[in-house]
Scaffold this motif. Sequence first.
Motif, short mmCIF file in Angstrom:
data_model
loop_
_atom_site.label_atom_id
_atom_site.label_comp_id
_atom_site.label_asym_id
_atom_site.label_seq_id
_atom_site.Cartn_x
_atom_site.Cartn_y
_atom_site.Cartn_z
N ILE A 1 9.26 2.78 -16.20
CA ILE A 1 10.26 2.27 -15.28
C ILE A 1 9.69 2.20 -13.87
O ILE A 1 9.89 1.22 -13.14
N LEU A 2 8.95 3.23 -13.47
CA LEU A 2 8.35 3.25 -12.14
C LEU A 2 7.32 2.14 -11.96
O LEU A 2 7.30 1.46 -10.92
N ILE A 3 6.49 1.93 -12.97
CA ILE A 3 5.49 0.86 -12.90
C ILE A 3 6.19 -0.50 -12.84
O ILE A 3 5.83 -1.36 -12.03
N ASN A 4 7.19 -0.69 -13.69
CA ASN A 4 7.92 -1.96 -13.69
C ASN A 4 8.59 -2.22 -12.35
O ASN A 4 8.57 -3.35 -11.84
N LYS A 5 9.16 -1.18 -11.76
CA LYS A 5 9.80 -1.33 -10.44
C LYS A 5 8.77 -1.75 -9.39
O LYS A 5 9.06 -2.63 -8.57
N PHE A 6 7.60 -1.15 -9.45
CA PHE A 6 6.54 -1.54 -8.50
C PHE A 6 6.15 -3.00 -8.70
O PHE A 6 6.03 -3.76 -7.74
N ILE A 7 5.97 -3.40 -9.94
CA ILE A 7 5.58 -4.80 -10.22
C ILE A 7 6.67 -5.75 -9.75
O ILE A 7 6.39 -6.79 -9.15
N MET B 1 0.83 -1.20 0.00
CA MET B 1 0.00 0.00 0.00
C MET B 1 0.87 1.26 0.00
O MET B 1 0.61 2.21 -0.73
N VAL B 2 1.93 1.25 0.79
CA VAL B 2 2.87 2.37 0.80
C VAL B 2 3.52 2.49 -0.58
O VAL B 2 3.68 3.59 -1.11
N GLY B 3 3.87 1.35 -1.18
CA GLY B 3 4.45 1.36 -2.51
C GLY B 3 3.53 1.99 -3.55
O GLY B 3 3.99 2.72 -4.44
N ILE B 4 2.25 1.73 -3.44
CA ILE B 4 1.28 2.30 -4.37
C ILE B 4 1.19 3.81 -4.19
O ILE B 4 1.16 4.57 -5.17
N VAL B 5 1.17 4.27 -2.94
CA VAL B 5 1.12 5.71 -2.67
C VAL B 5 2.38 6.39 -3.21
O VAL B 5 2.30 7.45 -3.86
N GLU B 6 3.53 5.79 -2.96
CA GLU B 6 4.78 6.35 -3.47
C GLU B 6 4.81 6.35 -4.99
O GLU B 6 5.26 7.32 -5.61
N LEU B 7 4.31 5.28 -5.58
CA LEU B 7 4.25 5.19 -7.04
C LEU B 7 3.39 6.31 -7.61
O LEU B 7 3.79 6.99 -8.56
#
Length: 118
Positions: free
Chosen positions: A108-114, A90-96
């Motif tokens: 790149i940001l989406i790929n890093k999250f995945i 959830m924190v990762g989604i907010v940061e993303l």
Amino acid sequence: YEILECLLKKDVSKALKTYDLYMKNSDDIDGLIFFLGHYFEKLYRMVVMNDNKVSAEGIASILNMNPFLIKTKYLPRALSLGKEKLSQHMVGIVELEARLRTSSIKEILINKFIFSFS
């Protein structure tokens, strides 16, 4: 939903492919981020309610979801991830979301999250 499914199964390869397909048919990154944030919050709430001995039917009623899907799909996966991991995602989604607003390297940001699900 398919991207969420892949993430919950930790199938990063399929999640990346599904994301690419999604982006070919839609460019609504904001909608995708909102959807993922919304469902990860629901998953976290499921685990908390389960810890408080709320039945699957009760959870479904509170979250306005299908009880069968709660019992067979979402609650087992949420429990396997656990509260700590769900809160990290959830924190990762907010940061993303915050980074996507100011960055030109969205892919790149989406790929890093995945990849954080591996």
